[in-house]
Motif scaffolding. Structure first.
Motif, PDB file in Angstrom:
ATOM      1  N   TYR B  43       0.826  -1.212   0.000  1.00 32.76           N
ATOM      2  CA  TYR B  43       0.000   0.000   0.000  1.00 32.76           C
ATOM      3  C   TYR B  43       0.859   1.261   0.000  1.00 32.76           C
ATOM      4  CZ  TYR B  43      -3.773  -3.125   1.360  1.00 32.76           C
ATOM      5  OH  TYR B  43      -4.685  -4.144   1.385  1.00 32.76           O
ATOM      6  N   THR B  44       0.307   2.335  -0.592  1.00 31.98           N
ATOM      7  CA  THR B  44       0.898   3.648  -0.440  1.00 31.98           C
ATOM      8  C   THR B  44      -0.128   4.517   0.282  1.00 31.98           C
ATOM      9  OG1 THR B  44       2.136   3.364  -2.474  1.00 31.98           O
ATOM     10  CG2 THR B  44       1.938   5.610  -1.639  1.00 31.98           C
ATOM     11  N   VAL B  45       0.324   5.179   1.326  1.00 27.59           N
ATOM     12  CA  VAL B  45      -0.567   6.032   2.112  1.00 27.59           C
ATOM     13  C   VAL B  45      -0.208   7.493   1.852  1.00 27.59           C
ATOM     14  CG1 VAL B  45      -1.226   6.699   4.465  1.00 27.59           C
ATOM     15  CG2 VAL B  45      -0.940   4.279   3.894  1.00 27.59           C
ATOM     16  N   TYR B  46      -1.242   8.320   1.664  1.00 29.49           N
ATOM     17  CA  TYR B  46      -1.046   9.747   1.401  1.00 29.49           C
ATOM     18  C   TYR B  46      -1.706  10.561   2.511  1.00 29.49           C
ATOM     19  CZ  TYR B  46      -0.202   7.871  -3.252  1.00 29.49           C
ATOM     20  OH  TYR B  46       0.276   7.144  -4.301  1.00 29.49           O
ATOM     21  N   LEU B  47      -1.029  11.587   2.994  1.00 32.39           N
ATOM     22  CA  LEU B  47      -1.598  12.457   4.011  1.00 32.39           C
ATOM     23  C   LEU B  47      -1.348  13.911   3.621  1.00 32.39           C
ATOM     24  CD1 LEU B  47      -0.121  10.588   7.136  1.00 32.39           C
ATOM     25  CD2 LEU B  47      -2.486  10.436   6.315  1.00 32.39           C
ATOM     26  N   THR B  48      -2.358  14.739   3.871  1.00 29.44           N
ATOM     27  CA  THR B  48      -2.166  16.187   3.698  1.00 29.44           C
ATOM     28  C   THR B  48      -2.259  16.825   5.081  1.00 29.44           C
ATOM     29  OG1 THR B  48      -3.270  16.021   1.577  1.00 29.44           O
ATOM     30  CG2 THR B  48      -2.944  18.232   2.452  1.00 29.44           C
ATOM     31  N   VAL B  49      -1.159  17.391   5.513  1.00 25.15           N
ATOM     32  CA  VAL B  49      -1.090  17.971   6.857  1.00 25.15           C
ATOM     33  C   VAL B  49      -0.940  19.486   6.727  1.00 25.15           C
ATOM     34  CG1 VAL B  49       0.180  17.947   9.040  1.00 25.15           C
ATOM     35  CG2 VAL B  49       0.033  15.857   7.679  1.00 25.15           C
ATOM     36  N   ASP B  50      -1.755  20.240   7.479  1.00 21.15           N
ATOM     37  CA  ASP B  50      -1.673  21.704   7.366  1.00 21.15           C
ATOM     38  C   ASP B  50      -0.640  22.280   8.348  1.00 21.15           C
ATOM     39  OD1 ASP B  50      -2.817  21.864   9.876  1.00 21.15           O
ATOM     40  OD2 ASP B  50      -4.827  22.398   9.157  1.00 21.15           O
TER      41      ASP B  50
END
Lengths: 417, 150
Positions: B43-50
């Motif tokens: 799996y590849t996990v993507y996160l957008t963190v502000d």
């Protein structure tokens, strides 16, 4: 779905129920269900005869081998060498000294790679393997090639799981030094045409190592008729304990090879400046070997011989045909590997359920199968699946167990659809 | 403790069939690739963190078993809106729960729906399946690019 009433299998030449009674584990239950053991390509169960023989040896006869001049050591040495003789007979080897004991096939292949390979394979030389090898018959050659600057070539496999022999013909050339392929693929069950592979390799001037881990317990092997230079085996896949296996090597080849593991027992004379080595097989058996396991292996061979390996092969083949028919009828199930000639294992893939989930569901029904890449990632990649579920059979399995397998697969499909 | 020992509960099966946030996030601030060499789960996990360290978006792509996929799906749903520190705490609690070191009914926790995976402790060989997505997400936050379970 087909069932036992519509699809009959040939009556086996031996009493399967009596055989089953020889294997204590087969009367165990798992999650409250009778154990149905279908992971025989990974490891096989042991008959009472093998367990009892080892127990007796450990309780009453145990001594070190090849060095003690007292009674129990001499007796242990004699039993140890008798097992070597039995193994030689089982593989059709001309002399018992052409059988080298190792911990199993993995170490046997590494012995060939480290000892034969490092002496006789150099920069620019070529080694041929196939696309359906176990990692144990892939990685040692990659390491050797990297170290020596040699080149690894791979015989491709067609969609059925048969090696593409025309490509093999093209790969062979004067630079080919070694061909290392399995007799039977652990992932697909393909029985490779090794006699032809060996003959052609020899015509090209190459030596041949056959990985026999999956074949030795299921079919008659005659290393003289095959004319292979090396043939490896694992005890725990032939109803003997784990920790013992080895290889047949032609004496004329073994004699040219340097030691692989060094230490005690493999020397003739040691001074602080230099050591001289024993002849094969002792040269390759440094240290105290797994003595009880070797005795257990000898007993397992007696057990198999008493039933008859050809009869075993015939019955297992009828189980394969029966199981293949049952599983082919299951919608959404794809059998991976439908080679012209197969050993008794079925690798399959379900559209909606991952092999690891299948294994867990089947386990709830008491059925032990393997789910994963079977240490054959290049094979999985070739067939476009991340993993498969594999049911691998033995002469102690029954058609009724395969009925239960098919029913459990159906349950699995229901859960995940 | 008493809990539902059944591994393949309806919610887990549903998340396997229709995983949430099963998509690549093009402008993700963090991503990582997780692989289990034993079974090939990948799996590849993507996160957008502000800037306030809040996870605004979470997604994943890849292939694997029902346990790994449903766990990654529920994970992404859980992570959205959480601060990084909170995410690490929840991962720690999740990990302890599947190892049998935390009782979600007795010990204080913020596991919420993730309690569904408590049954995994009965299946030692599947713990890595349930935690692969989580390990990958934490690696993404740690800025590690590739991880394996081994």
């Amino acid at each position: 779905m087909a069932d036992a009433s519509t699809v009959k299998i040939k009556t086996p030449a031996f009493d399967v129920e009596a055989i089953r009674k020889d294997f204590p584990i087969l009367s165990q239950t798992v999650h409250g269900k009778p154990l149905i053991y279908l992971d025989n390509a990974a490891t096989t169960q042991k008959p009472r005869q093998v367990i009892d023989r080892m127990y007796k040896f450990e309780s009453e006869e145990y001594g070190t081998v090849r060095r003690g001049a007292y009674k129990i050591s001499e007796h242990s040495t004699q039993l140890y060498e008798e097992s070597r003789q039995k193994m030689a007979g089982f593989l059709g080897a001309p002399t018992k000294d052409e059988i080298v004991f190792t911990s199993g096939t993995t170490q046997a292949i590494n012995l060939v790679a480290y000892s034969y390979g490092r002496k006789f394979i150099g920069a620019g030389d070529e080694i041929i393997i196939s696309n359906i090898e176990h990692h144990a018959n892939t990685v040692p050659w990659q390491v050797l090639c990297e170290e020596k600057g040699a080149v690894l070539k791979v015989i491709p496999v067609n969609d059925d799981g048969d090696l593409v022999m025309e490509e093999y013909d093209r790969l062979l050339n004067a630079k080919t030094k070694l061909v290392a392929v399995n007799h039977v693929s652990n992932a697909l069950g393909t029985v490779n045409p090794i006699k032809e592979i060996i003959r052609k390799a020899h015509d090209a001037g190459a030596k041949v190592m056959i990985d026999g881990a999956q074949s030795a317990p299921h079919m008659k092997i005659d290393v003289q008729d095959l004319d292979c230079d090396f043939y490896t085996f694992s005890g725990h896949k032939m109803y003997a304990p784990s920790g013992i296996g080895g290889l047949f090597g032609k004496m004329e080849v073994l004699e040219t090879m340097p030691p692989y593991v060094t230490g005690g027992d493999m020397i003739l004379q040691v001074t602080l400046e230099k050591s001289t080595y024993q002849k094969p097989p002792s040269r390759f058996e440094a240290g105290t070997p797994p003595i009880s396991q070797v005795i257990g292996l000898g007993e397992a061979i007696d057990y198999l011989n008493a039933i008859g390996i050809e009869k075993i092969g015939e019955y297992e083949h009828s189980l394969l045909e029966y199981g293949t028919r049952l599983l082919s009828d299951i919608e959404g199930l794809r059998i991976i590997g439908q080679a012209r000639e197969k050993a008794a294992l079925i690798s399959f893939y379900l559209e909606d359920a991952h092999p690891h989930d299948v294994v867990t569901i089947l386990d709830e029904d008491g059925i032990a199968v393997r789910g994963g890449h079977h240490c054959a990632q290049p094979t999985m990649k070739r067939f476009g699946v991340p993993a498969t579920t594999r049911a691998s059979m033995s002469f102690y399995n029954t058609p009724e167990e395969l009925d239960a397998l098919a029913a459990s697969i159906q349950r699995c499909i229901k859960i995940f659809s | 403790m008493s809990y539902n020992k059944e591994l393949y509960q309806r919610v887990i099966l549903d998340h396997n069939k229709n995983p949430k946030n099963f998509r690549e996030i093009k402008n993700a601030t963090h991503s990582s690739h997780g692989f289990n060499p034993l079974c090939g789960d990948d799996y590849t996990v993507y996160l957008t963190v502000d800037d306030d360290e809040v996870i605004q978006d979470a997604g994943f792509v890849g292939a694997g078993c029902a346990i790994s996929k449903s766990s990654a799906s529920l994970m992404t749903a859980t992570l959205k809106g959480k601060k990084i520190d909170e995410a690490r705490v929840i991962f720690d609690q999740f990990h302890k729960m599947v190892l049998g070191e935390l009782d979600p009914e007795k010990d204080e926790n913020r596991l919420g729906k993730l309690k569904l995976f408590v049954g995994i402790r009965e299946y030692p060989s599947r713990i890595k399946c349930a935690s692969l997505g989580w390990h990958t997400a934490i690696a993404a936050l740690d800025k590690a690019e590739d991880i394996t379970t081994e």
